[in-house]
Enzyme design. Sequence first.
Site, short mmCIF file in Angstrom:
data_model
loop_
_atom_site.label_atom_id
_atom_site.label_comp_id
_atom_site.label_asym_id
_atom_site.label_seq_id
_atom_site.Cartn_x
_atom_site.Cartn_y
_atom_site.Cartn_z
N CYS D 59 0.85 -1.18 0.00
CA CYS D 59 0.00 0.00 0.00
C CYS D 59 0.90 1.25 0.00
CB CYS D 59 -0.90 0.00 1.23
SG CYS D 59 -1.91 1.50 1.36
N ASP D 66 -0.49 -5.81 0.13
CA ASP D 66 -1.77 -6.12 -0.52
C ASP D 66 -1.61 -7.43 -1.29
OD1 ASP D 66 -3.24 -3.84 0.27
OD2 ASP D 66 -2.35 -2.63 -1.31
N GLU D 82 4.41 -14.87 -23.15
CA GLU D 82 5.01 -16.10 -22.61
C GLU D 82 4.70 -16.13 -21.11
OE1 GLU D 82 7.05 -19.04 -21.00
OE2 GLU D 82 7.71 -17.00 -20.52
N SER D 83 4.17 -17.27 -20.61
CA SER D 83 3.59 -17.25 -19.27
C SER D 83 4.63 -17.19 -18.15
CB SER D 83 2.64 -18.42 -19.06
OG SER D 83 3.32 -19.63 -19.04
N HIS D 100 -4.56 -0.13 -5.72
CA HIS D 100 -5.13 -1.23 -6.48
C HIS D 100 -5.48 -0.81 -7.91
CE1 HIS D 100 -5.21 -3.02 -2.66
NE2 HIS D 100 -6.49 -3.27 -2.50
N GLU D 101 -6.20 0.31 -8.03
CA GLU D 101 -6.67 0.75 -9.35
C GLU D 101 -5.49 1.04 -10.28
OE1 GLU D 101 -7.40 2.11 -6.47
OE2 GLU D 101 -9.57 2.33 -6.21
CA LIG Z 1 -5.25 0.76 -1.78
CA LIG Z 2 3.18 -21.83 -23.22
#
Ligand SMILES: [Ca+2]
Ligand SMILES: [Ca+2]
Lengths: 143, 143, 143, 143, 143, 143, 143, 143, 143, 143
Positions: D59, D66, D82-83, D100-101
């Site tokens: 935060c 968070d 690529e993962s 967060h946003e």
């Molecule tokens: Ca926040």
């Molecule tokens: Ca893959």
Amino acid sequence: MELHANLQSLGNKKTQYRYDEPDASLLERFPNPFAHANINPNGVTGTLNMVCPEFTSLCPVTGQPDFATIVIDMQPDQWCVESKSLKLYLGSFRMHGEFHESCICRICNDLVTLLQPKWIKVEGRFTARGGIPLWPSAEYRQP
Amino acid sequence: MELHANLQSLGNKKTQYRYDEPDASLLERFPNPFAHANINPNGVTGTLNMVCPEFTSLCPVTGQPDFATIVIDMQPDQWCVESKSLKLYLGSFRMHGEFHESCICRICNDLVTLLQPKWIKVEGRFTARGGIPLWPSAEYRQP
Amino acid sequence: MELHANLQSLGNKKTQYRYDEPDASLLERFPNPFAHANINPNGVTGTLNMVCPEFTSLCPVTGQPDFATIVIDMQPDQWCVESKSLKLYLGSFRMHGEFHESCICRICNDLVTLLQPKWIKVEGRFTARGGIPLWPSAEYRQP
Amino acid sequence: MELHANLQSLGNKKTQYRYDEPDASLLERFPNPFAHANINPNGVTGTLNMVCPEFTSLCPVTGQPDFATIVIDMQPDQWCVESKSLKLYLGSFRMHGEFHESCICRICNDLVTLLQPKWIKVEGRFTARGGIPLWPSAEYRQP
Amino acid sequence: MELHANLQSLGNKKTQYRYDEPDASLLERFPNPFAHANINPNGVTGTLNMVCPEFTSLCPVTGQPDFATIVIDMQPDQWCVESKSLKLYLGSFRMHGEFHESCICRICNDLVTLLQPKWIKVEGRFTARGGIPLWPSAEYRQP
Amino acid sequence: MELHANLQSLGNKKTQYRYDEPDASLLERFPNPFAHANINPNGVTGTLNMVCPEFTSLCPVTGQPDFATIVIDMQPDQWCVESKSLKLYLGSFRMHGEFHESCICRICNDLVTLLQPKWIKVEGRFTARGGIPLWPSAEYRQP
Amino acid sequence: MELHANLQSLGNKKTQYRYDEPDASLLERFPNPFAHANINPNGVTGTLNMVCPEFTSLCPVTGQPDFATIVIDMQPDQWCVESKSLKLYLGSFRMHGEFHESCICRICNDLVTLLQPKWIKVEGRFTARGGIPLWPSAEYRQP
Amino acid sequence: MELHANLQSLGNKKTQYRYDEPDASLLERFPNPFAHANINPNGVTGTLNMVCPEFTSLCPVTGQPDFATIVIDMQPDQWCVESKSLKLYLGSFRMHGEFHESCICRICNDLVTLLQPKWIKVEGRFTARGGIPLWPSAEYRQP
Amino acid sequence: MELHANLQSLGNKKTQYRYDEPDASLLERFPNPFAHANINPNGVTGTLNMVCPEFTSLCPVTGQPDFATIVIDMQPDQWCVESKSLKLYLGSFRMHGEFHESCICRICNDLVTLLQPKWIKVEGRFTARGGIPLWPSAEYRQP
Amino acid sequence: MELHANLQSLGNKKTQYRYDEPDASLLERFPNPFAHANINPNGVTGTLNMVCPEFTSLCPVTGQPDFATIVIDMQPDQWCVESKSLKLYLGSFRMHGEFHESCICRICNDLVTLLQPKWIKVEGRFTARGGIPLWPSAEYRQP
Ligand SMILES: [Ca+2]
Ligand SMILES: [Ca+2]
Ligand SMILES: [Ca+2]
Ligand SMILES: [Ca+2]
Ligand SMILES: [Ca+2]
Ligand SMILES: [Ca+2]
Ligand SMILES: [Ca+2]
Ligand SMILES: [Ca+2]
Ligand SMILES: [Ca+2]
Ligand SMILES: [Ca+2]
Ligand SMILES: [Ca+2]
Ligand SMILES: [Ca+2]
Ligand SMILES: [Ca+2]
Ligand SMILES: [Ca+2]
Ligand SMILES: [Ca+2]
Ligand SMILES: [Ca+2]
């Protein structure tokens, strides 16, 4: 620009709780990051979902306590609601008597007045009284 | 205006239960808070969801008991149904014989006559008889 | 008018079960209550959902038993299917060999011929053979 | 063409982790197989869904951690992400303070810049702070 | 016409399994019962849903095994896929190295070539590698 | 003997709610039906399980509200607790500050003093503060 | 020996329902198959579990309806309870006012008197009144 | 006696977070209310359950982040752990490399040293690495 | 020793199905691998759990079909039941009329006679008739 | 002592996969941290739970693939199993034919030989063949 420059309640050392009357002045807002080109160079669309499970108020006729989860979905325009201030605002219904439908109507109106969002939906998932749960919803869309 | 000025059943000391015949006169209504500008200054749209899990009637042919959860969704116009009176109304089917489809048709018609809502849907989630649950629904939309 | 005047199977003292061949003559119908103005003065729209979890037939190639839940959704026009007769009809597939897709095609056609509904969908949720569940569906809409 | 000719992180002997700052240069891409006629002779349309349950950041006001699940849906055009490189990129928020946003706005923009997809949606399912979970989403569609 | 006259794998005494290479010649088809007027006198529309939870292949870069559930939805035109032959076809990926996206692209193309369906969707729900599950989908619609 | 001869709160026309201080005098008891031979000729053993999901108190240090579900299991001896009076008693913690562990210790002691049960367990399923839910339990067994 | 020689209600053409008073004479029993050596040559031990989800009675003080699921576990000795007669017996509480604890005490005693089982447990899972579900249980073990 | 007289972290205006090394000195304790006769006049037995879902550390060999939920059950003797200090203590593993089994062994030992409880169990529900989740547990009982 | 040397039904080219009468001669057994020292050098203890969800029989009084899931737990001694033969055996109840309790008693006895296991439990999870599911169980332990 | 001094597979640059034969030599162990007084000064007891959801082998009679989740619970004595080596060991069953019961017997024996644990349980949750899932378990306790 500092997004959180004017926030009062987040990280504050001593939070003041009030429980006697719904108080829209407890709500705070900060600039929507999706509305600033340096943060959002590709212009992606931002929406928010918030679930507030511990809302409680009193029945205006019998005085017994009501409990609900408040669910909020919205697409902000220039402003976002600060989530700790939202919690304090929802907490201010604690000793106040008001029908389920009116509570949801009031919460939606207070958020529209504060944020002028592109659209918003507020749903109250009240627990059952007499075996029948009553869930009112309120919706608004920027003209 | 006092929203709950005319309600009879909510908070009443001694409730009268009747079980012999569906009785639409048990239903009570109160003014829809979303329809009043002082409560709803931004003109947000209000809808309602009610789940009534303890409906029971009798089969008109064999006399055995039927059980259902009645689910009601609606957008009220000028009037809301008071939920304790709805419970008493649904309870009045207890010793009455009527087919699943007719019960749902009757409940939807009685609510339309009382409230003249913008739209309403009534669904009867009857438990299985002979292994096959039959769930009728009825829908109405203001012309 | 007596809605259930002509029903044969409901409340009958001794039910006859047949298991050798799908038999559409087992199906019975009764007048749709939503189609009669005295029962439905506001002209609400009626639909039905039925879930039949105990369907079983035989594989036409290997002879081994197949199991399914049959799910029926429809908007009746002039006629509703009587649910005990539907159970007897579905039971008549018990010792009959037919592919999953053909069973669903047959059930949907038999119901369309009997009821001429506004629309109907029949889905067969067959349990897995060789690790792969196969779920066929059939749909019809009144021209 | 070898689809994985230029990938750096997948199958690499020693992965380098950084945790101090979001670093879009960690992201890698490879050619979308659906965009090549020899792999996709019938021209079928390809889409992707990825669920990343272990995102964590700090935060910016209070410094407390968070936690979130990041959900990504997209229809790639010429490139796929690529993962393993996506995992390293999401890991680089670990000691970084951001609302967060803003996190979700940044992730969506970085993926749009890298991939220029036909469309993309990024959702952040953050765990609750003060009892209220806040879930921002960002969406983009190729003009 | 006998729907299952030409099927090779269903009910065959000794099934041949191959595990080295995806082999579209393992797929078999039979005439769609919904396309024949004697089986479908009312012309109802038929669709199919299949869930294949035991798909496994190898990663082309690291050689480690990948696992997935393959979900297929389609509206057949003249032909249906025989489900045991589909199982043998999916089993032939067992010792083959291919990216998630390419596997799904290949399966969808092989089914389109075999069946020429009105429409089809193939989804691969692969289990997570490095904490991130990647689920590709492929869709086709008859021109 | 009339089991419910002395009950004050059940069926009373106007319930008085207090919220300022835990008040054991709100609790009412009635004779345990299992302890009377005319009701229990075979001497079967009776136990009770109660789940009270709407308990709320205040933190004694910060003043913010705490929420819990109180779960009670017991084997009564001569007395049962009347459930509406239990609800009023639990409601009296609403504006009172006390640690989780002390609340549960107090509730268990107040019930032991009132009922002298054969055994009792009281568990407090408090919702998380700072991400960590703390669930204290208290147990008693008649010597 | 014919196990079902004396049963009155199962398969009977016209069932009589009574709703005014709990009536133990409605219960029927048949010889326990586990107690006969020709059916049970290896002397295996038999137990039973029954779940009756549609129990309803009236509150003796306020007159409002109560709903429960009755769960029965037992090891029969010489007799089993016939399940249709059990349903009729449970149905006879419908218009009768009695506390939750007394209902369960009565049901357990009536079954013990009828069956003299090796052991039995009867649990009443009553739905909440005033937000607090109360679940009494009764247990018996043959001396 | 004031139970919370010496607590440092709860309600403090500015919390100090450290992330570099597990630091048992962050843990704080307060007197167990169940151990004081004025709070616990009937001598009921108190136990605690805590679920800490946001634990994260680093792998000591590869440096990649690990995630876990830490579940603690105990019966305190003279001392309870303060839950905000527990959160700060668990947060101090964030940038520290240690095997799953050693982390749990360390946490259990640090709590035993601090509290000398009657008994304690600490379980680490770590998320999967390479498809296999590893959940170590540690238990201690006062001699 | 070849564990599967004498099995008839597994991998057989043409399975024979019978549906008219429970037929214990359909059951086959093979040597328990846990009982052989070359397979089990450390002498570990082996147990089995089987869930058979597609059992169906007829009611002996009304002729209507009954459905159940049969759950079997056991510790084999010298023999295991072959699972395809178990499926054929359970299938032979299809057109046979027998009470729930007798079916379970028979299945448990037939398995005890075939296998002489160290212990076994057979549970029949029958679907509801008249709203009440009846689940009998049978247990045996080697003397 | 360095706990991970001798581990071969964790963090290794190029993993070797074998798929042809169960190979116990792939398993690696490291010293149990709970067995060392400097790590475990209070002598707490350590246990482990591992869930391996992607096990696959072949049927020794028909050659078709089998799938299972392997669940391992144990209390180690002097040694723990390294989890990446466990994954490689379980992967070596991929192209090997062996009955469900024998696979579980072998896995449990190989772990007992490697670790000599205080106790261990290995369960194989195999997916259904012919509609019946078969779950064998093996248990060992140090003499
Ligand atoms: Ca926040
Ligand atoms: Ca893959
Ligand atoms: Ca109210
Ligand atoms: Ca109301
Ligand atoms: Ca009926
Ligand atoms: Ca009917
Ligand atoms: Ca078939
Ligand atoms: Ca791959
Ligand atoms: Ca506290
Ligand atoms: Ca009552
Ligand atoms: Ca009561
Ligand atoms: Ca580690
Ligand atoms: Ca490890
Ligand atoms: Ca029966
Ligand atoms: Ca096998
Ligand atoms: Ca086998």
